[in-house]
Design a protein around this motif. Structure first.
Motif, short mmCIF file in Angstrom:
data_model
loop_
_atom_site.label_atom_id
_atom_site.label_comp_id
_atom_site.label_asym_id
_atom_site.label_seq_id
_atom_site.Cartn_x
_atom_site.Cartn_y
_atom_site.Cartn_z
N MET A 1 7.91 -27.35 -35.08
CA MET A 1 8.90 -27.69 -34.09
C MET A 1 8.20 -28.44 -32.95
O MET A 1 7.12 -28.07 -32.52
CB MET A 1 9.56 -26.43 -33.54
CG MET A 1 10.30 -25.60 -34.57
SD MET A 1 11.77 -26.38 -35.17
CE MET A 1 12.93 -25.93 -33.92
N PHE A 2 8.86 -29.48 -32.49
CA PHE A 2 8.32 -30.34 -31.44
C PHE A 2 9.28 -30.38 -30.25
O PHE A 2 10.50 -30.33 -30.43
CB PHE A 2 8.14 -31.77 -31.95
CG PHE A 2 7.22 -31.87 -33.12
CD1 PHE A 2 5.86 -31.84 -32.94
CD2 PHE A 2 7.73 -32.00 -34.40
CE1 PHE A 2 5.00 -31.94 -34.02
CE2 PHE A 2 6.89 -32.10 -35.48
CZ PHE A 2 5.52 -32.06 -35.30
N ILE A 3 8.73 -30.46 -29.04
CA ILE A 3 9.53 -30.69 -27.85
C ILE A 3 9.50 -32.19 -27.61
O ILE A 3 8.45 -32.76 -27.33
CB ILE A 3 8.97 -29.94 -26.64
CG1 ILE A 3 8.91 -28.45 -26.92
CG2 ILE A 3 9.82 -30.21 -25.40
CD1 ILE A 3 8.15 -27.66 -25.86
N LEU A 17 14.39 -29.78 -28.75
CA LEU A 17 13.49 -29.09 -29.65
C LEU A 17 13.87 -29.53 -31.05
O LEU A 17 14.96 -29.23 -31.53
CB LEU A 17 13.62 -27.57 -29.49
CG LEU A 17 12.66 -26.73 -30.31
CD1 LEU A 17 11.22 -26.97 -29.87
CD2 LEU A 17 13.01 -25.26 -30.18
N LYS A 19 12.73 -30.61 -35.29
CA LYS A 19 11.82 -30.39 -36.41
C LYS A 19 11.06 -31.66 -36.77
O LYS A 19 9.96 -31.59 -37.29
CB LYS A 19 12.59 -29.90 -37.63
CG LYS A 19 13.17 -28.51 -37.46
CD LYS A 19 13.88 -28.07 -38.70
CE LYS A 19 14.47 -26.68 -38.51
NZ LYS A 19 15.21 -26.23 -39.68
N SER A 20 11.66 -32.82 -36.50
CA SER A 20 11.01 -34.08 -36.84
C SER A 20 10.94 -34.97 -35.60
O SER A 20 11.73 -34.83 -34.67
CB SER A 20 11.78 -34.80 -37.94
OG SER A 20 13.06 -35.12 -37.49
N VAL A 21 10.00 -35.90 -35.61
CA VAL A 21 9.79 -36.81 -34.49
C VAL A 21 10.39 -38.16 -34.87
O VAL A 21 10.18 -38.64 -35.98
CB VAL A 21 8.29 -36.97 -34.20
CG1 VAL A 21 8.05 -37.94 -33.07
CG2 VAL A 21 7.68 -35.62 -33.89
N THR A 42 2.13 -38.81 -28.21
CA THR A 42 1.89 -37.38 -28.32
C THR A 42 1.08 -36.95 -27.11
O THR A 42 -0.04 -37.43 -26.90
CB THR A 42 1.13 -37.05 -29.61
OG1 THR A 42 1.87 -37.55 -30.72
CG2 THR A 42 0.93 -35.56 -29.76
N GLU A 44 0.68 -33.38 -25.98
CA GLU A 44 -0.04 -32.18 -26.40
C GLU A 44 0.32 -31.94 -27.86
O GLU A 44 0.89 -32.80 -28.51
CB GLU A 44 0.35 -30.99 -25.52
CG GLU A 44 -0.11 -31.12 -24.08
CD GLU A 44 0.31 -29.94 -23.24
OE1 GLU A 44 0.80 -28.93 -23.79
OE2 GLU A 44 0.16 -30.02 -22.00
N ASP A 45 -0.01 -30.76 -28.37
CA ASP A 45 0.26 -30.46 -29.77
C ASP A 45 1.74 -30.58 -30.10
O ASP A 45 2.11 -31.16 -31.12
CB ASP A 45 -0.21 -29.06 -30.13
CG ASP A 45 -1.73 -28.96 -30.11
OD1 ASP A 45 -2.39 -30.00 -30.25
OD2 ASP A 45 -2.23 -27.82 -29.97
N HIS A 46 2.59 -30.05 -29.23
CA HIS A 46 4.02 -30.02 -29.52
C HIS A 46 4.86 -30.86 -28.58
O HIS A 46 6.06 -30.96 -28.77
CB HIS A 46 4.52 -28.57 -29.50
CG HIS A 46 3.86 -27.70 -30.52
ND1 HIS A 46 4.05 -27.88 -31.87
CD2 HIS A 46 2.99 -26.68 -30.40
CE1 HIS A 46 3.33 -26.98 -32.53
NE2 HIS A 46 2.68 -26.23 -31.65
N LYS A 47 4.25 -31.44 -27.54
CA LYS A 47 5.00 -32.26 -26.58
C LYS A 47 4.87 -33.73 -26.96
O LYS A 47 3.78 -34.24 -27.13
CB LYS A 47 4.48 -32.06 -25.16
CG LYS A 47 4.82 -30.72 -24.57
CD LYS A 47 4.40 -30.65 -23.13
CE LYS A 47 4.74 -29.32 -22.52
NZ LYS A 47 4.32 -29.26 -21.11
#
Length: 72
Positions: A1-3, A17, A19-21, A42, A44-47
């Motif tokens: 999951m990505f923000i 939020l 699942k895909s970018v 990108t 951070e890892d999820h931001k």
């Protein structure tokens, strides 16, 4: 999951939020306006910051016909 932060210039349009970018060049619709993804960064890892170029909104003005008005 990505923000995912959708940005237009420095303005944040939407945070999601997901699942895909989204990829560059992809057509998206945010708040009823069509747009295209220009860049994906990108942070951070999820931001993830996604730059979006939205189509401009044309507001048509009503043209009044003054020839039908009574002249004094």
């Amino acid at each position: 999951m990505f923000i995912v932060y959708f940005l237009e210039g420095k303005n944040i349009l939407l945070n999601q939020l997901r699942k895909s970018v989204p990829s560059e060049g992809e057509e998206i619709k945010i708040k009823g306006r069509k747009g295209r993804v220009t860049s994906v960064q990108t942070i951070e890892d999820h931001k993830i910051h996604v730059q979006v170029l939205l189509e401009s909104v044309n507001k048509n003005k009503v043209v009044l016909d003054n020839s039908k008005k009574k002249k004094r």
